[in-house]
Scaffold this motif. Structure first.
Motif, mmCIF file in Angstrom:
data_model
loop_
_atom_site.group_PDB
_atom_site.id
_atom_site.type_symbol
_atom_site.label_atom_id
_atom_site.label_comp_id
_atom_site.label_asym_id
_atom_site.label_seq_id
_atom_site.Cartn_x
_atom_site.Cartn_y
_atom_site.Cartn_z
ATOM 1 N N VAL A 72 0.846 -1.184 0.000
ATOM 2 C CA VAL A 72 0.000 0.000 0.000
ATOM 3 C C VAL A 72 0.883 1.236 0.000
ATOM 4 O O VAL A 72 1.763 1.384 0.845
ATOM 5 C CB VAL A 72 -0.929 0.026 1.235
ATOM 6 N N ASN A 73 0.650 2.088 -0.986
ATOM 7 C CA ASN A 73 1.314 3.379 -1.025
ATOM 8 C C ASN A 73 0.287 4.388 -0.514
ATOM 9 O O ASN A 73 -0.561 4.845 -1.263
ATOM 10 C CB ASN A 73 1.742 3.686 -2.460
ATOM 11 N N ILE A 74 0.363 4.688 0.776
ATOM 12 C CA ILE A 74 -0.654 5.510 1.428
ATOM 13 C C ILE A 74 -0.752 6.891 0.778
ATOM 14 O O ILE A 74 -1.842 7.409 0.550
ATOM 15 C CB ILE A 74 -0.386 5.635 2.949
ATOM 16 N N GLN A 75 0.392 7.471 0.441
ATOM 17 C CA GLN A 75 0.411 8.795 -0.163
ATOM 18 C C GLN A 75 -0.373 8.802 -1.475
ATOM 19 O O GLN A 75 -1.235 9.643 -1.708
ATOM 20 C CB GLN A 75 1.864 9.232 -0.403
ATOM 21 N N LYS A 76 -0.081 7.825 -2.304
ATOM 22 C CA LYS A 76 -0.745 7.707 -3.598
ATOM 23 C C LYS A 76 -2.240 7.456 -3.407
ATOM 24 O O LYS A 76 -3.078 8.050 -4.085
ATOM 25 C CB LYS A 76 -0.112 6.534 -4.365
ATOM 26 N N PHE A 77 -2.551 6.566 -2.474
ATOM 27 C CA PHE A 77 -3.941 6.235 -2.194
ATOM 28 C C PHE A 77 -4.703 7.475 -1.724
ATOM 29 O O PHE A 77 -5.797 7.765 -2.220
ATOM 30 C CB PHE A 77 -4.011 5.127 -1.140
ATOM 31 N N GLU A 78 -4.112 8.219 -0.789
ATOM 32 C CA GLU A 78 -4.760 9.419 -0.262
ATOM 33 C C GLU A 78 -4.989 10.460 -1.349
ATOM 34 O O GLU A 78 -6.057 11.062 -1.426
ATOM 35 C CB GLU A 78 -3.895 10.038 0.840
ATOM 36 N N ASP A 79 -3.980 10.674 -2.171
ATOM 37 C CA ASP A 79 -4.091 11.659 -3.256
ATOM 38 C C ASP A 79 -5.237 11.308 -4.186
ATOM 39 O O ASP A 79 -6.070 12.139 -4.519
ATOM 40 C CB ASP A 79 -2.789 11.725 -4.076
ATOM 41 N N ARG A 80 -5.273 10.057 -4.614
ATOM 42 C CA ARG A 80 -6.281 9.616 -5.572
ATOM 43 C C ARG A 80 -7.670 9.649 -4.940
ATOM 44 O O ARG A 80 -8.644 10.046 -5.571
ATOM 45 C CB ARG A 80 -5.935 8.199 -6.050
ATOM 46 N N LEU A 81 -7.734 9.247 -3.669
ATOM 47 C CA LEU A 81 -9.008 9.240 -2.959
ATOM 48 C C LEU A 81 -9.543 10.669 -2.844
ATOM 49 O O LEU A 81 -10.715 10.935 -3.098
ATOM 50 C CB LEU A 81 -8.828 8.619 -1.571
ATOM 51 N N ARG A 82 -8.655 11.588 -2.486
ATOM 52 C CA ARG A 82 -9.075 12.986 -2.320
ATOM 53 C C ARG A 82 -9.575 13.549 -3.634
ATOM 54 O O ARG A 82 -10.571 14.255 -3.687
ATOM 55 C CB ARG A 82 -7.911 13.812 -1.769
ATOM 56 N N LYS A 83 -8.891 13.242 -4.726
ATOM 57 C CA LYS A 83 -9.329 13.711 -6.051
ATOM 58 C C LYS A 83 -10.732 13.226 -6.365
ATOM 59 O O LYS A 83 -11.568 13.994 -6.831
ATOM 60 C CB LYS A 83 -8.366 13.211 -7.136
ATOM 61 N N LEU A 84 -10.981 11.945 -6.112
ATOM 62 C CA LEU A 84 -12.298 11.383 -6.380
ATOM 63 C C LEU A 84 -13.367 12.026 -5.498
ATOM 64 O O LEU A 84 -14.476 12.285 -5.943
ATOM 65 C CB LEU A 84 -12.292 9.868 -6.176
ATOM 66 N N GLU A 85 -13.026 12.261 -4.250
ATOM 67 C CA GLU A 85 -13.987 12.880 -3.334
ATOM 68 C C GLU A 85 -14.345 14.291 -3.790
ATOM 69 O O GLU A 85 -15.489 14.704 -3.708
ATOM 70 C CB GLU A 85 -13.419 12.890 -1.913
ATOM 71 N N LEU A 86 -13.350 15.021 -4.244
ATOM 72 C CA LEU A 86 -13.599 16.382 -4.723
ATOM 73 C C LEU A 86 -14.477 16.382 -5.964
ATOM 74 O O LEU A 86 -15.363 17.223 -6.123
ATOM 75 C CB LEU A 86 -12.276 17.104 -5.008
ATOM 76 N N GLN A 87 -14.235 15.409 -6.851
ATOM 77 C CA GLN A 87 -15.037 15.307 -8.074
ATOM 78 C C GLN A 87 -16.502 15.025 -7.771
ATOM 79 O O GLN A 87 -17.393 15.520 -8.439
ATOM 80 C CB GLN A 87 -14.514 14.179 -8.970
ATOM 81 N N SER A 88 -16.746 14.211 -6.740
ATOM 82 C CA SER A 88 -18.125 13.762 -6.496
ATOM 83 C C SER A 88 -18.921 14.746 -5.633
ATOM 84 O O SER A 88 -20.091 14.536 -5.390
ATOM 85 C CB SER A 88 -18.116 12.376 -5.850
#
Length: 89
Positions: A72-88
């Motif tokens: 698990v790359n937490i940094q990558k996961f967090e970044d991508r998760l945040r992007k998706l949350e902002l989009q939705s």
């Protein structure tokens, strides 16, 4: 925002998979923010995934897009998760 908009994190796994357990542990603090879907690659209906990922599990897809494998790359996961949350929103 209800669970409607939660990103889906797909974990490609098989049993036993100590690395998968480790990965799930690492993601625990985020579990309210995504829906975890586990795909057992040893099941007959998942043979295409087995061919693709048998040497790479755990493999993670976020909303159907490849995200990371092995660890698990937490940094990558967090970044991508945040992007998706902002989009939705």
């Amino acid at each position: 925002s209800g669970s409607m908009n939660k990103p889906v994190l797909t974990l490609f796994t098989k049993k036993p998979c100590p690395l998968c357990d480790e990965a799930k542990e690492a993601l625990k603090p985020y579990k309210r923010r995504f829906i975890l879907q586990e795909v057992d690659i040893t099941l007959p209906e998942n043979s295409a995934w087995y061919d693709k990922y048998k040497y790479d599990i755990p493999v993670f897809h976020l909303n159907g897009k490849f995200l990371m494998k092995h660890r698990v790359n937490i940094q990558k996961f967090e970044d991508r998760l945040r992007k998706l949350e902002l989009q939705s929103e």
